[in-house]
Design a protein around this motif. Structure first.
Motif, PDB file in Angstrom:
ATOM      1  N   SER A   1       0.742  -1.232  -0.100  1.00 50.90           N
ATOM      2  CA  SER A   1       0.009   0.056  -0.100  1.00 50.90           C
ATOM      3  C   SER A   1       0.826   1.313  -0.064  1.00 50.90           C
ATOM      4  O   SER A   1       1.874   1.444   0.727  1.00 50.90           O
ATOM      5  CB  SER A   1      -0.708   0.220   1.178  1.00 50.90           C
ATOM      6  OG  SER A   1      -2.058  -1.050   1.218  1.00 50.90           O
TER       7      SER A   1
ATOM      8  N   ASP B   1      -5.383  -0.225   1.259  1.00 50.42           N
ATOM      9  CA  ASP B   1      -6.235   0.723   0.539  1.00 50.42           C
ATOM     10  C   ASP B   1      -7.391   0.543   0.214  1.00 50.42           C
ATOM     11  O   ASP B   1      -8.423   1.159   0.097  1.00 50.42           O
ATOM     12  CB  ASP B   1      -5.404   0.796  -0.748  1.00 50.42           C
ATOM     13  CG  ASP B   1      -4.223   1.529  -0.772  1.00 50.42           C
ATOM     14  OD1 ASP B   1      -3.719   2.097   0.176  1.00 50.42           O
ATOM     15  OD2 ASP B   1      -3.496   1.309  -1.575  1.00 50.42           O
ATOM     16  N   THR B   2      -7.943  -1.030   0.175  1.00 43.34           N
ATOM     17  CA  THR B   2      -9.254  -1.642   0.255  1.00 43.34           C
ATOM     18  C   THR B   2     -10.092  -1.365   1.151  1.00 43.34           C
ATOM     19  O   THR B   2     -11.211  -1.049   1.236  1.00 43.34           O
ATOM     20  CB  THR B   2      -9.227  -2.935  -0.180  1.00 43.34           C
ATOM     21  OG1 THR B   2      -8.278  -3.605   0.613  1.00 43.34           O
ATOM     22  CG2 THR B   2      -8.892  -3.072  -1.920  1.00 43.34           C
TER      23      THR B   2
ATOM     24  N   TRP C   1      -9.802   1.452   3.149  1.00 43.04           N
ATOM     25  CA  TRP C   1     -10.175   2.742   3.066  1.00 43.04           C
ATOM     26  C   TRP C   1     -11.269   3.015   1.918  1.00 43.04           C
ATOM     27  O   TRP C   1     -12.346   3.798   2.358  1.00 43.04           O
ATOM     28  CB  TRP C   1      -8.862   3.773   2.708  1.00 43.04           C
ATOM     29  CG  TRP C   1      -9.503   5.079   2.396  1.00 43.04           C
ATOM     30  CD1 TRP C   1      -9.462   5.687   1.274  1.00 43.04           C
ATOM     31  CD2 TRP C   1      -9.907   5.987   3.194  1.00 43.04           C
ATOM     32  NE1 TRP C   1     -10.161   6.864   1.216  1.00 43.04           N
ATOM     33  CE2 TRP C   1     -10.354   7.232   2.536  1.00 43.04           C
ATOM     34  CE3 TRP C   1     -10.172   6.012   4.818  1.00 43.04           C
ATOM     35  CZ2 TRP C   1     -10.807   8.312   3.050  1.00 43.04           C
ATOM     36  CZ3 TRP C   1     -10.456   7.232   5.175  1.00 43.04           C
ATOM     37  CH2 TRP C   1     -10.834   8.271   4.412  1.00 43.04           C
ATOM     38  N   ALA C   2     -10.945   2.428   0.910  1.00 45.43           N
ATOM     39  CA  ALA C   2     -12.110   2.324  -0.227  1.00 45.43           C
ATOM     40  C   ALA C   2     -13.382   2.094   0.489  1.00 45.43           C
ATOM     41  O   ALA C   2     -14.515   2.679  -0.179  1.00 45.43           O
ATOM     42  CB  ALA C   2     -11.589   1.676  -1.477  1.00 45.43           C
TER      43      ALA C   2
ATOM     44  N   ASP D   1     -14.787   4.678   2.484  1.00 45.34           N
ATOM     45  CA  ASP D   1     -14.890   5.898   1.686  1.00 45.34           C
ATOM     46  C   ASP D   1     -16.141   5.804   0.920  1.00 45.34           C
ATOM     47  O   ASP D   1     -17.093   6.676   0.899  1.00 45.34           O
ATOM     48  CB  ASP D   1     -14.012   6.300   0.860  1.00 45.34           C
ATOM     49  CG  ASP D   1     -13.596   7.586   0.333  1.00 45.34           C
ATOM     50  OD1 ASP D   1     -13.871   8.562   1.220  1.00 45.34           O
ATOM     51  OD2 ASP D   1     -13.477   7.839  -0.860  1.00 45.34           O
TER      52      ASP D   1
ATOM     53  N   ALA E   1     -17.279   0.754  -4.121  1.00 47.50           N
ATOM     54  CA  ALA E   1     -15.983   1.662  -3.980  1.00 47.50           C
ATOM     55  C   ALA E   1     -14.682   0.718  -3.731  1.00 47.50           C
ATOM     56  O   ALA E   1     -13.621   1.088  -4.223  1.00 47.50           O
ATOM     57  CB  ALA E   1     -16.098   2.431  -2.795  1.00 47.50           C
ATOM     58  N   MET E   2     -14.968  -0.253  -3.375  1.00 45.37           N
ATOM     59  CA  MET E   2     -13.635  -1.253  -2.968  1.00 45.37           C
ATOM     60  C   MET E   2     -13.467  -1.865  -4.296  1.00 45.37           C
ATOM     61  O   MET E   2     -12.152  -1.982  -4.626  1.00 45.37           O
ATOM     62  CB  MET E   2     -14.208  -2.244  -1.914  1.00 45.37           C
ATOM     63  CG  MET E   2     -13.003  -3.256  -1.880  1.00 45.37           C
ATOM     64  SD  MET E   2     -13.332  -4.434  -0.562  1.00 45.37           S
ATOM     65  CE  MET E   2     -12.063  -5.723  -0.496  1.00 45.37           C
TER      66      MET E   2
ATOM     67  N   ARG F   1     -11.560   0.595  -6.367  1.00 44.00           N
ATOM     68  CA  ARG F   1     -10.093   0.773  -5.959  1.00 44.00           C
ATOM     69  C   ARG F   1      -9.395  -0.429  -6.470  1.00 44.00           C
ATOM     70  O   ARG F   1      -8.082  -0.488  -7.032  1.00 44.00           O
ATOM     71  CB  ARG F   1     -10.134   0.673  -4.709  1.00 44.00           C
ATOM     72  CG  ARG F   1      -8.582   0.907  -3.835  1.00 44.00           C
ATOM     73  CD  ARG F   1      -7.890   2.217  -4.380  1.00 44.00           C
ATOM     74  NE  ARG F   1      -6.456   2.450  -4.232  1.00 44.00           N
ATOM     75  CZ  ARG F   1      -5.418   1.688  -4.794  1.00 44.00           C
ATOM     76  NH1 ARG F   1      -5.722   0.895  -5.828  1.00 44.00           N
ATOM     77  NH2 ARG F   1      -4.225   1.788  -4.349  1.00 44.00           N
TER      78      ARG F   1
ATOM     79  N   LYS G   1      -8.125  -0.166 -10.079  1.00 41.83           N
ATOM     80  CA  LYS G   1      -7.042   0.540 -10.310  1.00 41.83           C
ATOM     81  C   LYS G   1      -5.529  -0.242  -9.851  1.00 41.83           C
ATOM     82  O   LYS G   1      -4.831  -0.157 -10.384  1.00 41.83           O
ATOM     83  CB  LYS G   1      -7.279   1.697  -9.103  1.00 41.83           C
ATOM     84  CG  LYS G   1      -5.643   2.579  -9.230  1.00 41.83           C
ATOM     85  CD  LYS G   1      -5.558   3.200 -10.723  1.00 41.83           C
ATOM     86  CE  LYS G   1      -4.383   4.214 -10.366  1.00 41.83           C
ATOM     87  NZ  LYS G   1      -3.054   3.698 -10.013  1.00 41.83           N
ATOM     88  N   ALA G   2      -5.811  -1.119  -8.739  1.00 43.47           N
ATOM     89  CA  ALA G   2      -4.697  -1.765  -8.258  1.00 43.47           C
ATOM     90  C   ALA G   2      -4.300  -2.826  -9.480  1.00 43.47           C
ATOM     91  O   ALA G   2      -3.183  -3.335  -9.695  1.00 43.47           O
ATOM     92  CB  ALA G   2      -5.089  -2.567  -7.019  1.00 43.47           C
TER      93      ALA G   2
END
Length: 402
Positions: A310, A333-334, A336-337, A340, A383-384, A387, A390-391
Motif C-alpha cells: 500500500s 487501500d481497500t 479505506w475504499a 469511503d 468503492a472497493m 479501487r 486501479k490496483a
C-alpha cells in the motif's frame, strides 16, 4: 557442482513448470487430468484454468503464466461476504484473476466476535465458512479465484491445522482442497527452523494440492494483530543466500509448490512518500543467485510475492513484477475504499437517514429504502471494487484472460 544440485532439485521444482513430469503430477496437483487435451476456457491462459476456485496444478499454471507474461495478481484481505464479493466483482470487470485472502482475525470476524475463540475455534470456523462461500459463488463471476490465507506465525499454526483438516475432508469428497494456498509467516524464528516447519507443512499440503507461501525477513508495520513496527530495519531486507536456502530445501518436497514473501523494505500500512525504502533489486539479486547455484536456464526460478504494498509507487511495483513477483497483497487501500464508499453514501443521503419516518420529501415519508443495510454496504462494495480495478492496472493484471 551446479549439475549435481540441479539434478537434486529437478523433480520437485518441476511442479512449477507448465508441463510437469508424470511423477509430480500424480501427487494431487493434477488428479483430474484426462487423456484428452481439455478445451481452453480463456484464450490467454492454460487450459487447466477454469472459472471458479483454482487449486493444485491449475494454480501452478496460473502463477507460471503471471511470471512469464509479467503481471501480478491482487491478493486482497477480506472480512466478510461483502468484501469477498467486491473482490470477485472487480476481477470480473478488469478481466483477470483474484486472490481472496483470509486472515486469522478476519476468519474470527466472519464467525462472529460474540463467540469464543478458544483454541482458535471461531477463526477456524469463520475462515472455512468464508472459503465455502467463495466455492459456491465464484463460478458466477467467470474468473479464476484463489482462496488464500494470510500471515500465520508459529503460535497460530493450530489455525492452519484446522483449515488443513477441512481441505483434506473436501479433497476426499471432490478431489480438490478447500483452500488453494496458505501463508506461513515464521520469519521471527531462525531461518533453519522457519524452513524446517514450512517443509513439514508443504509435505502435507502437496498431498491435497495446496500451495505454500512462506516469508523470509520481516514485513514492517502492523496488520491484523501482527505488529512489527519497531523491528530492526536490517530484518526488513532478505539476503539472496536465505532465499536460495529456502528454495533448495522446499524443492526437495515431491509435488510441492511454493512462493516466497521475501522482505525488501516492505511495510504494512500506508505512509507518506519517502518514509518507506523499498529495495526490489534484492529480488533480482536473489533470482540471479539461485539461477547460478542450480545452473538453470530460467532467470526467475523463484516466484515472489509482495507484502506491504500500500502506498508504493507504480514504478516500484512494476519493477518488482519484473523480478518475478506474481502477487501483491492489498489491504489498507481497500479498507479505506470500502469505508469511503460508506461515508459517501451517508453524505449523499444524510437527510434521509435521521429517522425511520420523515425526510426532505415530507414529514411522513418512510426512509426504509435508504437505511436498508444492503444500500450502504453495496456502496462500500462498489468503492472497493473500483479501487481494486486501479490496483489491477498497476499490477498489469487487466484483460489477461481473453
Amino acid at each position: 557442482m551446479k549439475l549435481a544440485i540441479a539434478s537434486l532439485l529437478v523433480g520437485s521444482a518441476a511442479a512449477f513448470a507448465p508441463s510437469a513430469p508424470v511423477g509430480v503430477r500424480s501427487s494431487a496437483l493434477n488428479m483430474a487430468e484426462t487423456a484428452t487435451e481439455p478445451a481452453k476456457t480463456y484464450a490467454k491462459l492454460p487450459a487447466s484454468i477454469k472459472p471458479g476456485v483454482v487449486t493444485g496444478q491449475a494454480l501452478v499454471d496460473l502463477l507460471d503464466d503471471a511470471k512469464a507474461r509479467g503481471y501480478a495478481i491482487p491478493g486482497v484481505n477480506i472480512v466478510g461476504t461483502n468484501s469477498i464479493n467486491a473482490c470477485m466483482e472487480a476481477a470480473m470487470k478488469y478481466g483477470g484473476p483474484i486472490m481472496v485472502t483470509f486472515s486469522k482475525g478476519g476468519g474470527q470476524f466472519i464467525a462472529g466476535k460474540a463467540v469464543s475463540n478458544e483454541n482458535d475455534q471461531a477463526s477456524i470456523a469463520g475462515t472455512i465458512a468464508g472459503a465455502k462461500h467463495v466455492h459456491e459463488v465464484a463460478k458466477l463471476y467467470g474468473v479464476p479465484v484463489v482462496v488464500h490465507t494470510d500471515h500465520c506465525q508459529k503460535a497460530w499454526l493450530p489455525w492452519i491445522d484446522g483449515l488443513l483438516a477441512a481441505s483434506e475432508e473436501h479433497f476426499a469428497k471432490t478431489g480438490e482442497p478447500l483452500f488453494s494456498s496458505h501463508m506461513l509467516d515464521l520469519s521471527e524464528e531462525p531461518l533453519e527452523e522457519n524452513i524446517a516447519i514450512c517443509k513439514s507443512y508443504l509435505e502435507k499440503f502437496a498431498k491435497v494440492g495446496i500451495l505454500l507461501e512462506f516469508e523470509l525477513g520481516v514485513t514492517g508495520g502492523e496488520e491484523d494483530g501482527v505488529d512489527n513496527s519497531d523491528v530492526d530495519s536490517s530484518r526488513l531486507y532478505t539476503q539472496p543466500e536465505e532465499v536460495f536456502y529456502a528454495y533448495e530445501q522446499l524443492s526437495q518436497v515431491p509435488g510441492g509448490a511454493f512462493t516466497c514473501a521475501a522482505s525488501f523494505g516492505n511495510v504494512h500500512g500506508v505512509y507518506a512518500p519517502g518514509n518507506v525504502d523499498l529495495q526490489p533489486i534484492i529480488l533480482y539479486n536473489s533470482q540471479k543467485y539461485i539461477q547460478e547455484k542450480i545452473g538453470s536456464a530460467d532467470d526467475k526460478p523463484m516466484k515472489f510475492v509482495f507484502h506491504g504494498g500500500s502506498g508504493s509507487s507504480v514504478e516500484d511495483i512494476q519493477y518488482a513484477i519484473g523480478a518475478g513477483v506474481i502477487k501483491m497483497n492489498i489491504d489498507t487501500d481497500t479498507q479505506w475504499a470500502f469505508w469511503d464508499g460508506l461515508r459517501a453514501y451517508e453524505a449523499k443521503y444524510h437527510d434521509y437517514l435521521q429517522g425511520q419516518i420523515g425526510n426532505p420529501e415530507g414529514p411522513e415519508k418512510p426512509n426504509k429504502k435508504y437505511y436498508d443495510p444492503r444500500m450502504s454496504l453495496r456502496a462500500g462494495e462498489e468503492a472497493m471494487a473500483a479501487r481494486l480495478i486501479k490496483a489491477a492496472e498497476d499490477l498489469k493484471c487487466v484483460n489477461v484472460l481473453n
